[in-house]
Design a protein around this motif. Sequence first.
Motif, PDB file in Angstrom:
ATOM      1  N   ASP A 143      89.718  40.554 -37.170  1.00 49.92           N
ATOM      2  CA  ASP A 143      91.132  40.267 -36.977  1.00 49.92           C
ATOM      3  C   ASP A 143      91.899  40.915 -38.127  1.00 49.92           C
ATOM      4  N   VAL A 144      92.255  42.185 -37.962  1.00 51.69           N
ATOM      5  CA  VAL A 144      92.844  42.989 -39.026  1.00 51.69           C
ATOM      6  C   VAL A 144      94.354  42.778 -39.103  1.00 51.69           C
ATOM      7  N   ILE A 145      94.855  42.680 -40.322  1.00 43.62           N
ATOM      8  CA  ILE A 145      96.289  42.547 -40.590  1.00 43.62           C
ATOM      9  C   ILE A 145      96.767  43.856 -41.200  1.00 43.62           C
ATOM     10  N   PHE A 146      97.803  44.443 -40.620  1.00 43.81           N
ATOM     11  CA  PHE A 146      98.421  45.650 -41.166  1.00 43.81           C
ATOM     12  C   PHE A 146      99.842  45.333 -41.592  1.00 43.81           C
ATOM     13  N   PRO A 147     100.234  45.738 -42.807  1.00 47.65           N
ATOM     14  CA  PRO A 147     101.637  45.594 -43.185  1.00 47.65           C
ATOM     15  C   PRO A 147     102.466  46.627 -42.436  1.00 47.65           C
ATOM     16  N   ALA A 148     103.725  46.357 -42.288  1.00 42.03           N
ATOM     17  CA  ALA A 148     104.606  47.274 -41.557  1.00 42.03           C
ATOM     18  C   ALA A 148     104.639  48.643 -42.226  1.00 42.03           C
ATOM     19  N   GLY A 149     104.511  49.681 -41.410  1.00 38.88           N
ATOM     20  CA  GLY A 149     104.736  51.035 -41.876  1.00 38.88           C
ATOM     21  C   GLY A 149     103.629  51.712 -42.654  1.00 38.88           C
ATOM     22  N   ARG A 150     102.475  51.077 -42.848  1.00 35.62           N
ATOM     23  CA  ARG A 150     101.454  51.702 -43.686  1.00 35.62           C
ATOM     24  C   ARG A 150     100.108  51.859 -42.969  1.00 35.62           C
ATOM     25  N   GLN A 151     100.080  51.660 -41.673  1.00 30.42           N
ATOM     26  CA  GLN A 151      98.819  51.714 -40.937  1.00 30.42           C
ATOM     27  C   GLN A 151      98.139  53.077 -41.061  1.00 30.42           C
ATOM     28  N   ALA A 152      98.904  54.159 -41.033  1.00 34.16           N
ATOM     29  CA  ALA A 152      98.322  55.510 -41.117  1.00 34.16           C
ATOM     30  C   ALA A 152      97.566  55.710 -42.422  1.00 34.16           C
ATOM     31  N   LEU A 153      98.085  55.155 -43.509  1.00 37.85           N
ATOM     32  CA  LEU A 153      97.423  55.264 -44.811  1.00 37.85           C
ATOM     33  C   LEU A 153      96.046  54.604 -44.769  1.00 37.85           C
ATOM     34  N   TYR A 154      95.958  53.421 -44.176  1.00 38.52           N
ATOM     35  CA  TYR A 154      94.678  52.713 -44.086  1.00 38.52           C
ATOM     36  C   TYR A 154      93.727  53.422 -43.127  1.00 38.52           C
TER      37      TYR A 154
END
Length: 144
Positions: free
Chosen positions: A15-26
């Motif tokens: 159950d992954v949590i991504f902050p707004a706007g930074r998914q590409a970096l991860y």
Amino acid sequence: MTMRDMTKHDMTTRDVIFPAGRQALYERNRYSPAIRSNGFLFVSGQVGSREDGSPEPDLEAQVRLAFKNLEAILKAAECTFDDVIDVTVFMVDPESKFETIWKVVPEFWGNAPHPTLTAVGVTWLYGFQFEIKVIAKLPESLDR
């Protein structure tokens, strides 16, 4: 179910949590910013990276940005710094940088009682001087 099947199953249900706007970096760096599991939020180490992933050059601003990046992940999981129960920080050359780093901490730390803390001196952090990773307790409504 065999051990291999259980491992495969666990790998597909993170159950992954991504902050707004930074998914590409991860995605580019092949790791999850945070994972919800068994009532806890496990957050990967956060550094003072700008939008493009590059280090903020000023140490105090870099530490503040690391906390803001961490705060964005906590917020995406409906948590705050008050929900953090365990902290690990990594510092390059802590003897000369500790005071500068630690004057930023109270701006974000949350209320007493404070979380547990482990500080580790390291020689390299991919161009950064500070990194923070945490484990937080999820709000009861999100306890999974």
